[in-house]
Design a protein around this motif. Structure first.
Motif, short mmCIF file in Angstrom:
data_model
loop_
_atom_site.label_atom_id
_atom_site.label_comp_id
_atom_site.label_asym_id
_atom_site.label_seq_id
_atom_site.Cartn_x
_atom_site.Cartn_y
_atom_site.Cartn_z
N ASN A 1 2.16 4.61 1.63
CA ASN A 1 2.44 4.72 2.85
C ASN A 1 2.34 3.39 3.75
N ALA B 1 0.77 1.02 5.09
CA ALA B 1 -0.49 0.62 6.01
C ALA B 1 0.15 -0.68 6.79
N LEU B 2 1.40 -0.60 7.45
CA LEU B 2 1.60 -1.61 8.21
C LEU B 2 0.97 -1.57 9.47
N PHE C 1 0.60 -0.96 0.13
CA PHE C 1 -0.02 -0.13 0.12
C PHE C 1 0.77 1.14 0.00
#
Lengths: 307, 375
Positions: B104, B106-107, B102
C-alpha cells in the motif's frame, strides 16, 4: 417492447403535471422537513436561548453601559468608556500574566502529553482502552474538590513540604505562587490535550514512520518530518482546548494562587462582586470572549475538521 | 530498453562471490510465554547480487517478517543476517543500504510527489537542489513527469506504486525490498507492472527481493523463489525446479495444480499406490515411507478405456469421467478412479476425442513426469 411505450398505455400526465416533479413541491417538502427538525430541536434551542444567548447578550449590552453610583449599571446611557478603561497598566499586566501562564500551561501539557499519547496510540487495543479510562478517571471527581486536594498537598504543612523537610530542603511552600497555579492548570486540563493528540496520532499509519526510517531518517528526523506534521491537527486542537480555559481560569488561580497572581478570570469576578463595576467587568468578559471565539474558529478551520 | 543504449549488464557479470543478503540460522519470535509465536523458524537463505528473488507463501508464513528483518524493521531473535558481507543484525533501518517499497506504498500524505521521492536523499544530507534534481530523474524513469507537485491522494493506485518505487530507487539501494507491491492493483495493471519491474531490475542490476502470496507473480518475474510455510523455508529454486521437482507435499500442492496420490515406498524404485498397484517412481525415501505421487493435470493423458499405449501400460489407471469443463485452450476433466479423483487437463486441439461425464476412460502418464514427495 415498442407497444409498452405507446401513449395510450402509459399515462405520462401525472409525471409531468403531478406534484412530484415541480420545484415548488420539492421546496415545500424541504420546508416541511425543516419544520419537523426544528420541533425536535426546540427544547435545546429554548435552553440555549434562555441560559446562554440571553445572558451573553446581557453581558455585551452591560459592557456599553455606564456604572451608576450604587454599583449597578445605568442602562440609559451607552458609551465605550469601559473599553477605554481597559487600556490600563494594571489590566495589561493581568492580561500578559494570564496569557503567559496559559501559554506555559499549554506548552507543559503538550510536552507531557505527546509522548504519552504516542505511547498509548501504539499499544494493543486492550491496553489503550485501559489507559483511556485512567486518563478520564480524574473527571469523576469534582474539579473544585481536586483543586482543594492540591491546596492541601502544596500547603505549608502539607505532604510536599514535609517530604522536602525530610530530604533536608527545609519547609517549602508552593501554594499561592504562580508555580502552584500552573501546576493546578496543567493537572486540570491535561486530558484535554491527551485526547485529541491520541486521536490524531492513532490515525497515522505506522508504516509511514517505518518508511521514513527506511529512507534514512533517524528517530528525531522521522518525528520532525513525518509524525509531527501529521499529528498537527491534534496538536492544534489540544492546544486550543487547554489554552482557552487556562486563559479564563477562575477556580484554580483563586484557590492555589496568591494575591500577586491574579488572573483574568479572578479579576473579572472581582469587578462584578467586589468592585461593583459591572460595565467594566462586562467589557473585559466581552474582549475575552471575542478572543476565544477567534481561537475556536482557527481550531475548527485547522484541527477540528480531522478530529 | 537494451537496444536504446541503457546500461544493461548480465546478471552473471555483476554476480560477485559475496551474497547480497546472507541469512544464517535466523529465528524470529514474537510475544512470550503462551502467546509466543515463531514467525520465522531457523532459516538459511542466500540472495545473490543482481538477482530477482521472490519469497512466496500463504499469509502468516513468515515471508514478510523475513523481509522486514532485512530492512531492519524487525530484529532477529537469533541468527546472523549479512548484507554484502556486513553483519546488520540489530542496525536500525536508516543505517542499512536497502530500501523498501511498502505494501500500500506508505507514501507521505502531507508531501508532494517530489518531496516524497527526494526524502531519502534529504535525510542523508544531500542539498535540496541536488536532491530535487535526482528525484526528478527518477520521476521521469517511472514515467510520472509533470506530477511532481501533486499529493499522493491525487494519484491513481498505479501512479502511487510508481512513486513508491522511485522513492526507494532514488537512494540507489544495494538491495530493493518489495512487500506485495502489486497487491492493490487490478489484474491488468498488475501484469503490466510485473513486466516493468522485471525490466527495471534487469536494467539496474540491483537485487530485488520480492514478497508475494501470488505464485503466478513469483513464477513470472523471479530468477529464484523461496517457498515459506509456517515460518520455515521449504524450498529455494527456479520456477522450473519448484514446479517440476517440488521438495515436499506442500510445495507440490502450493505451486500450480497437481494430483497428489497417496502411496508407500516399496523395494527398489517402486511405490505402492492406495489401490495396491505398483508404479515405478524413483525417490530417495526409505522403503515403507508414506509418500504422495505428484502428477500434474497436464502430464496425464486420457483416452477411451483400453486405448493405453503399450509402453505406458504400467503407468495407467482406469476410471470414469465425473465432470468435463471446456476452458478454451484445454479441457479439464475430473476422472474417478476407484479410490481417488484425478484432475486431467487435455489440450483442446490434438486430444484423442472428447469425453462426457459417465464415459469410461483410461488415464496414463509418462514415467518421467511423476514425482514423489513426502511431508
Amino acid at each position: 417492447m415498442a407497444a409498452v411505450f405507446e401513449r395510450d398505455e402509459i399515462d405520462v400526465e401525472p409525471f409531468i403535471h403531478g406534484e412530484e416533479a415541480t420545484p415548488e413541491f420539492e421546496a415545500a417538502n424541504i420546508a416541511q422537513d425543516r419544520r419537523r427538525g426544528l420541533l425536535i430541536a426546540l427544547p435545546a434551542y429554548l435552553y440555549l436561548l434562555v441560559f446562554f444567548a440571553i445572558p451573553l447578550l446581557t453581558v455585551v449590552v452591560y459592557s456599553f453601559a455606564t456604572r451608576d453610583r450604587f454599583g449597578g449599571a445605568d442602562l440609559t446611557s451607552f458609551n465605550l468608556d469601559s473599553y477605554v478603561e481597559l487600556n490600563d497598566q494594571l489590566i495589561r499586566t493581568i492580561i500578559l500574566r494570564s496569557a503567559g501562564l496559559a501559554i506555559l500551561t499549554t506548552l507543559i501539557c503538550l510536552v507531557v502529553s505527546y509522548p504519552f499519547a504516542y505511547y498509548m496510540a501504539t499499544r494493543s487495543e486492550t491496553a489503550r482502552n485501559v489507559m483511556l479510562v485512567f486518563v478520564m478517571i480524574p473527571f469523576w471527581t469534582n474539579f473544585l474538590v481536586r483543586n482543594y486536594a492540591w491546596y492541601v498537598i502544596l500547603g505549608t504543612d502539607g505532604p510536599l513540604s514535609r517530604v522536602a523537610e525530610f530530604l533536608g530542603f527545609g519547609p517549602t511552600r508552593v501554594l499561592f505562587t504562580q508555580s502552584a497555579v500552573v501546576l493546578g492548570l496543567v493537572y486540570g486540563f491535561l486530558p484535554f490535550m491527551i485526547l485529541p493528540l491520541y486521536a490524531s496520532i492513532e490515525r497515522i499509519d505506522g508504516r509511514l514512520i517505518e518508511a521514513s526510517r527506511d529512507l534514512y531518517a533517524n528517530g528525531l528526523q522521522s518525528f520532525r518530518h513525518v509524525l509531527w506534521p501529521l499529528s498537527l491537527p491534534g496538536v492544534i486542537a489540544g492546544s486550543i482546548l487547554v489554552f482557552i480555559p487556562s486563559l479564563g481560569a477562575y477556580v484554580t488561580p483563586q484557590i492555589l494562587g496568591g494575591t500577586g497572581t491574579s488572573m483574568l478570570g479572578s479579576y473579572i469576578v472581582t469587578q462584578f462582586l467586589t468592585a461593583r463595576n459591572l460595565p467594566f467587568g462586562a467589557a473585559m468578559s466581552t474582549v475575552l470572549m471575542v478572543f476565544m471565539l477567534a481561537a475556536t474558529i482557527i481550531y475548527f478551520r485547522k484541527g477540528g475538521r480531522t478530529l | 530498453m537494451t537496444e536504446a543504449g541503457v546500461a544493461h549488464v548480465d546478471v552473471e557479470e555483476v554476480a560477485t562471490t559475496v551474497d547480497a543478503v546472507a541469512i544464517r540460522g535466523v529465528t524470529k519470535r514474537f510475544g512470550s510465554g503462551d502467546g509466543e509465536v515463531v514467525a520465522v523458524d531457523d532459516i538459511d537463505l542466500s540472495i545473490a547480487d543482481g538477482e530477482f528473488f521472490a519469497m512466496l507463501g500463504p499469509s502468516g508464513c513468515g515471508k514478510t517478517t523475513t523481509l522486514r528483518m532485512i530492512a531492519g524493521l524487525e530484529f532477529p531473535t537469533s541468527g546472523s543476517l549479512k548484507i554484502f558481507g556486513d553483519e546488520v543484525g540489530t542496525l536500525p533501518p536508516n543505517k542499512r543500504p536497502v530500501n523498501t517499497v511498502f505494501q500500500n506504498y506508505a507514501l507521505f500524505p502531507h508531501m508532494t510527489v517530489l518531496d516524497n521521492v527526494s526524502f531519502g536523499l534529504r535525510m542523508q544530507g544531500v542539498d535540496k537542489a541536488t536532491a530535487s534534481g535526482r528525484a526528478s530523474e527518477l520521476i521521469d524513469l517511472v514515467q510520472l513527469s509533470g506530477m511532481e507537485k501533486r499529493k499522493p491522494s491525487q494519484l491513481s493506485g498505479g501512479q502511487q506504486q510508481r512513486v513508491a518505487l522511485a522513492r526507494a530507487l532514488v537512494n540507489r539501494p544495494k538491495v530493493l525490498l518489495l512487500d506485495e507491491p502489486l497487491g492493490a492493483l487490478d489484474l491488468k495493471l498488475r501484469q503490466e507492472m510485473q513486466l516493468e519491474l522485471k525490466s527495471l531490475q534487469r536494467d539496474l542490476g540491483v537485487s530485488f527481493v520480492f514478497v508475494t502470496h501470488d505464485q503466478e507473480e513469483a513464477l513470472t518475474m523471479s530468477d529464484r523463489i523461496a517457498v515459506m510455510h509456517d515460518g520455515r523455508l521449504l524450498q529455494v529454486g527456479s520456477a522450473e525446479e519448484l514446479y517440476e521437482r517440488p521438495a515436499n507435499r506442500f510445495v507440490a500442492d502450493f505451486i500450480g495444480q497437481t494430483n497428489l496420490i497417496e502411496a508407500t515406498v516399496a523395494d527398489g524404485d517402486m511405490i505402492v499406490l492406495g489401490n495396491g498397484s505398483k508404479v515405478l517412481a524413483p525417490s530417495d525415501y526409505a522403503a515403507g515411507t508414506p509418500v504422495a505421487m505428484s502428477l500434474r493435470p497436464e502430464a496425464i493423458s486420457i483416452g477411451t478405456r483400453g486405448s493405453v499405449p503399450a509402453e505406458h501400460q504400467a503407468d495407467s489407471l482406469d476410471g470414469v469421467v465425473s465432470t468435463a469443463v471446456y476452458l478454451g485452450h484445454a479441457l479439464d476433466y475430473h476422472v474417478s478412479v476407484d479410490w481417488i479423483d484425478l484432475e486431467v487437463r487435455a489440450p483442446a486441439v490434438g486430444s484423442r476425442g472428447r469425453f462426457q461425464p459417465g464415459d469410461e476412460v483410461s488415464v496414463w502418464w509418462d514415467r518421467s513426469s511423476n514425482w514423489v514427495v513426502a511431508d
